[in-house]
Design an enzyme around this catalytic site. Structure first.
Site, PDB file in Angstrom:
ATOM      1  N   ARG A   1      27.218  44.413  38.504  1.00  0.00           N
ATOM      2  CA  ARG A   1      27.493  43.026  38.910  1.00  0.00           C
ATOM      3  C   ARG A   1      27.678  42.966  40.417  1.00  0.00           C
ATOM      4  O   ARG A   1      28.400  43.785  41.004  1.00  0.00           O
ATOM      5  CB  ARG A   1      28.741  42.503  38.207  1.00  0.00           C
ATOM      6  CG  ARG A   1      29.072  41.046  38.506  1.00  0.00           C
ATOM      7  CD  ARG A   1      30.317  40.607  37.747  1.00  0.00           C
ATOM      8  NE  ARG A   1      30.087  40.687  36.314  1.00  0.00           N
ATOM      9  CZ  ARG A   1      31.035  40.979  35.428  1.00  0.00           C
ATOM     10  NH1 ARG A   1      32.260  41.265  35.833  1.00  0.00           N
ATOM     11  NH2 ARG A   1      30.754  41.021  34.142  1.00  0.00           N
TER      12      ARG A   1
ATOM     13  N   ARG B   1      38.278  38.826  41.971  1.00  0.00           N
ATOM     14  CA  ARG B   1      36.872  38.856  41.608  1.00  0.00           C
ATOM     15  C   ARG B   1      36.051  37.997  42.578  1.00  0.00           C
ATOM     16  O   ARG B   1      36.586  37.413  43.514  1.00  0.00           O
ATOM     17  CB  ARG B   1      36.689  38.340  40.173  1.00  0.00           C
ATOM     18  CG  ARG B   1      37.413  39.191  39.110  1.00  0.00           C
ATOM     19  CD  ARG B   1      36.696  40.501  38.837  1.00  0.00           C
ATOM     20  NE  ARG B   1      37.311  41.277  37.767  1.00  0.00           N
ATOM     21  CZ  ARG B   1      36.998  41.185  36.481  1.00  0.00           C
ATOM     22  NH1 ARG B   1      36.079  40.335  36.071  1.00  0.00           N
ATOM     23  NH2 ARG B   1      37.590  41.956  35.584  1.00  0.00           N
TER      24      ARG B   1
ATOM     25  N   LYS C   1      42.637  41.027  36.365  1.00  0.00           N
ATOM     26  CA  LYS C   1      41.679  40.337  37.224  1.00  0.00           C
ATOM     27  C   LYS C   1      42.280  39.039  37.752  1.00  0.00           C
ATOM     28  O   LYS C   1      43.155  38.434  37.123  1.00  0.00           O
ATOM     29  CB  LYS C   1      40.397  40.050  36.447  1.00  0.00           C
ATOM     30  CG  LYS C   1      40.589  39.196  35.205  1.00  0.00           C
ATOM     31  CD  LYS C   1      39.304  39.117  34.402  1.00  0.00           C
ATOM     32  CE  LYS C   1      39.517  38.399  33.075  1.00  0.00           C
ATOM     33  NZ  LYS C   1      38.310  38.394  32.242  1.00  0.00           N
TER      34      LYS C   1
ATOM     35  N   LYS D   1      40.937  35.377  39.600  1.00  0.00           N
ATOM     36  CA  LYS D   1      39.743  34.593  39.912  1.00  0.00           C
ATOM     37  C   LYS D   1      40.079  33.421  40.825  1.00  0.00           C
ATOM     38  O   LYS D   1      41.063  32.711  40.592  1.00  0.00           O
ATOM     39  CB  LYS D   1      39.090  34.096  38.615  1.00  0.00           C
ATOM     40  CG  LYS D   1      38.609  35.238  37.722  1.00  0.00           C
ATOM     41  CD  LYS D   1      37.931  34.746  36.461  1.00  0.00           C
ATOM     42  CE  LYS D   1      37.382  35.909  35.647  1.00  0.00           C
ATOM     43  NZ  LYS D   1      36.674  35.464  34.419  1.00  0.00           N
TER      44      LYS D   1
ATOM     45  N   CYS E   1      27.499  33.416  27.189  1.00  0.00           N
ATOM     46  CA  CYS E   1      27.695  34.745  27.769  1.00  0.00           C
ATOM     47  C   CYS E   1      26.578  35.665  27.274  1.00  0.00           C
ATOM     48  O   CYS E   1      25.768  35.297  26.425  1.00  0.00           O
ATOM     49  CB  CYS E   1      29.059  35.303  27.385  1.00  0.00           C
ATOM     50  SG  CYS E   1      29.185  35.783  25.643  1.00  0.00           S
TER      51      CYS E   1
ATOM     52  N   CYS F   1      26.967  43.935  25.549  1.00  0.00           N
ATOM     53  CA  CYS F   1      28.405  43.841  25.789  1.00  0.00           C
ATOM     54  C   CYS F   1      29.186  44.557  24.693  1.00  0.00           C
ATOM     55  O   CYS F   1      29.032  44.264  23.502  1.00  0.00           O
ATOM     56  CB  CYS F   1      28.841  42.380  25.866  1.00  0.00           C
ATOM     57  SG  CYS F   1      30.625  42.197  26.136  1.00  0.00           S
TER      58      CYS F   1
ATOM     59  N   CYS G   1      32.750  36.640  21.864  1.00  0.00           N
ATOM     60  CA  CYS G   1      34.113  37.085  21.560  1.00  0.00           C
ATOM     61  C   CYS G   1      35.058  36.043  22.128  1.00  0.00           C
ATOM     62  O   CYS G   1      34.625  35.088  22.781  1.00  0.00           O
ATOM     63  CB  CYS G   1      34.362  38.478  22.136  1.00  0.00           C
ATOM     64  SG  CYS G   1      34.700  38.492  23.907  1.00  0.00           S
TER      65      CYS G   1
ATOM     66  N   CYS H   1      34.154  34.259  28.723  1.00  0.00           N
ATOM     67  CA  CYS H   1      33.369  34.420  29.949  1.00  0.00           C
ATOM     68  C   CYS H   1      32.518  33.199  30.281  1.00  0.00           C
ATOM     69  O   CYS H   1      32.201  32.973  31.448  1.00  0.00           O
ATOM     70  CB  CYS H   1      32.483  35.664  29.846  1.00  0.00           C
ATOM     71  SG  CYS H   1      33.415  37.217  29.849  1.00  0.00           S
TER      72      CYS H   1
END
Length: 578
Positions: free
Chosen positions: A90, A159, A222, A224, A443, A449, A488, A492
């Site tokens: 990424r 991120r 994380k 954001k 996603c 994944c 899931c 995302c």
């Protein structure tokens, strides 16, 4: 200066004994500032993964995930073979802006190492999939040639920083993008380990702390950050840990309203986890941006939960310690009080497709890319078409938070050339798409994944086709409705603010949600749990027919599902699981 309120729970402090911390916290401390034994693990020829106990997790801080082809997992297990490992890479791409030269390099790397595919993410950057271990260094060094890296694209750090894409507001967009880029450079970890492992640089001995702000433990989870330019909430600012809402007067940026505490992730069957929308806590002038950012991140660094990882996001820190305490602590660290939030209005979180002309006279074309996957297919040579455009384009490319691509900053004299290429490759196909499809997002999920429990990117297009028929039967084909899917519950694709959302529970099974706000201002609510396509389509069919009969003028689908009693309005994250 605002005084700090008494701290309600000192047991959360970062200074607590190491043996009380979660395994990931202990891993970070012993990693030698994210080096681990990655360099040695890359040399292990026995496995297609990277050997070493901690290295798979540490590589996330370098922007790299180890994955395997889950379509082949069972067969390889039966043959007593290790999984078919490959890697996701990424990029760190602040504000989603890249040059034509960078695009051409990304195209080259995608064809050489990424199975002929680029993926636009929901955070305005690119991912490569299917990269093999022996190709990792070549890929990352290829990125370095055009001044792109993957530092902090994953991991317990800040991120990639997002920024609104509004082609019509040229000067304001440029200033906000510059702020996002500056903040990204300011907040990223130093990561000497990255330069040593991937670029082959020598380790430099120094008596100075390697990470003076983040320390050996970095952040608890994380973090954001995003910038939004009203009235378009394309970044879903309320879902960010830290959001900046641009406030302008006469087209000139004055500063930002600040939101804190957004986050989408949750865990099924764990009611203590939930999505949360950010709170607007005040206004700062634009010259206080970095000071405010350091203060907010510092609060989470020092008081986020480092014992229970599922409880470590900033949203839980705020709910546990109290919004008033957190705001006061931010002000204490900044050394000044926040001003009252200034008025603003958001009206949509979608993209405006097709041609637009900016204030500076340059043209922009927003191209629909279904679920962000840039690849050549039998009926659409998207990868080839965008490469052809990159070979002649004199402006920039902008990735949108909705997984689309803007061919931006086109001079007047070059517009016809770009338009001809769009036509030649059949890329201007927005008029062939329903409003539902244009407002859809998914996603990656299966097959790459490791967290996915159900399909998403590969399944949503077919499901949208079936829902389109339901909407058309009720005269709703011209009604914009947001629909998002994830494989899931981690969120995302920011599903929990969509009007219709599905999150994977098992192969072919999803939780179905209704009631999100049309411009990302409200969480949705679960309507059906762990159901298949038949039940999903039946529920949408029933509600769509009712909506077509009884909606009020201008009433959005998500608002109607609440008014009609299908789901309760969620006013705070803690109500999401009630």
């Amino acid at each position: 200066m605002t005084k700090s309120l008494p701290h309600p729970d000192r047991s959360r402090d970062i200074s607590q004994p190491l043996d009380r911390l979660s395994p990931d916290e202990r891993m970070k401390v012993r990693s030698d500032y994210l080096r681990g034994t990655i360099k040695e693990g890359l040399l292990d020829a026995i496995t297609g993964a990277v050997s070493g106990e901690d290295n798979a997790k540490l590589m996330k801080f370098h922007g790299i995930y180890v994955q395997d082809d889950r379509d082949l997992r069972d067969e390889r297990r039966r043959q007593k073979l290790e999984p078919a490992y490959s890697f996701l890479i990424r990029l760190r791409l602040p504000g989603g802006v890249c040059t034509p030269a960078q695009w051409r390099k990304l195209d080259e790397l995608a064809r050489a190492y990424g199975n002929g595919s680029l993926r636009v993410t929901t955070r305005q950057t690119f991912q490569f999939h299917w990269v093999l271990k022996n190709d990792l260094k070549d890929t990352i060094r290829g990125l370095h040639e055009v001044l792109i890296d993957t530092i902090a694209a994953c991991g317990d750090v800040v991120r990639g920083v997002m920024a609104s894409v509004n082609p019509g507001l040229s000067s304001l967009h440029a200033e906000v993008y510059d702020a996002a880029k500056r903040l990204s450079e300011h907040a990223m970890p130093n990561m000497r380990a990255y330069h040593e492992i991937w670029y082959g640089e020598e380790r430099v001995a120094t008596s100075e702390p390697e990470e003076p702000f983040l320390g050996k433990q970095y952040l608890p989870r994380k973090f954001k950050i995003g910038f939004v330019i009203p009235p378009i909430n394309d970044i879903d600012v309320y879902t960010q840990d830290l959001g900046f809402i641009a406030i302008a007067e006469n087209g000139r940026l004055q500063g930002f309203n600040i939101t804190i505490g957004g986050g989408m992730g949750r865990t099924d069957q764990a009611p203590e986890t939930y999505p949360r929308l950010g709170d607007v806590i005040g206004f700062i002038p634009k010259d206080r941006l970095l000071a405010a950012t350091d203060a907010v991140i510092g609060v989470q660094r020092d008081h986020g939960d480092r014992v229970t990882r599922a409880h470590a996001r900033f949203k839980y820190t705020i709910d546990d310690l109290g919004l008033d305490w957190v705001k006061a602590e931010i002000e204490r660290r900044m050394g000044f009080a926040l001003a009252p939030a200034r008025p603003f209005a958001l009206t949509t979180n979608g993209d405006a497709y097709g041609w637009a002309k900016g204030e500076d006279g340059r043209h922009h074309f927003t191209l629909f890319v279904e679920n962000g996957r840039i690849v050549n297919r039998e009926n659409l040579a998207l990868l080839d078409g965008l490469r052809a455009i990159a070979e002649v384009h004199q402006g920039t490319f902008r990735l949108t938070p909705n997984q689309n691509v803007v061919i931006a900053d086109i001079p007047e004299k070059e517009k016809s050339k770009i338009a001809a290429l769009l036509k030649a490759y059949g890329l201007d196909h927005r008029n062939d798409q329903s409003l539902l499809r244009l407002n859809s997002m998914a996603c990656v999920a299966l097959p790459t994944c490791g967290l996915a429990m159900a399909e998403s990117e590969r399944y949503l297009p077919a499901l949208v086709t079936r829902i389109e028929k339901i909407l058309a039967a009720n005269g709703l084909e011209q009604e914009p409705i947001t629909i998002r899917m994830t494989g899931c519950p981690n969120g995302c694709a920011r599903p929990y603010v969509a009007e219709i959302a599905l999150t994977g529970r098992a192969p072919g099974k999803y939780n179905l949600y209704f009631g999100g706000g049309f411009f990302g201002q409200r969480l949705n609510k679960m309507y059906l749990e762990n159901v298949g396509e038949e039940a999903i389509l039946a529920a949408i069919s029933e509600i769509a027919a009712h909506y077509a009969r009884d909606r009020t003028p201008g009433e959005h689908f998500g608002d109607f599902t609440i008014r009609a009693g299908y789901v309760k309005e969620v006013r705070a994250g803690r109500e999401f699981n009630d």
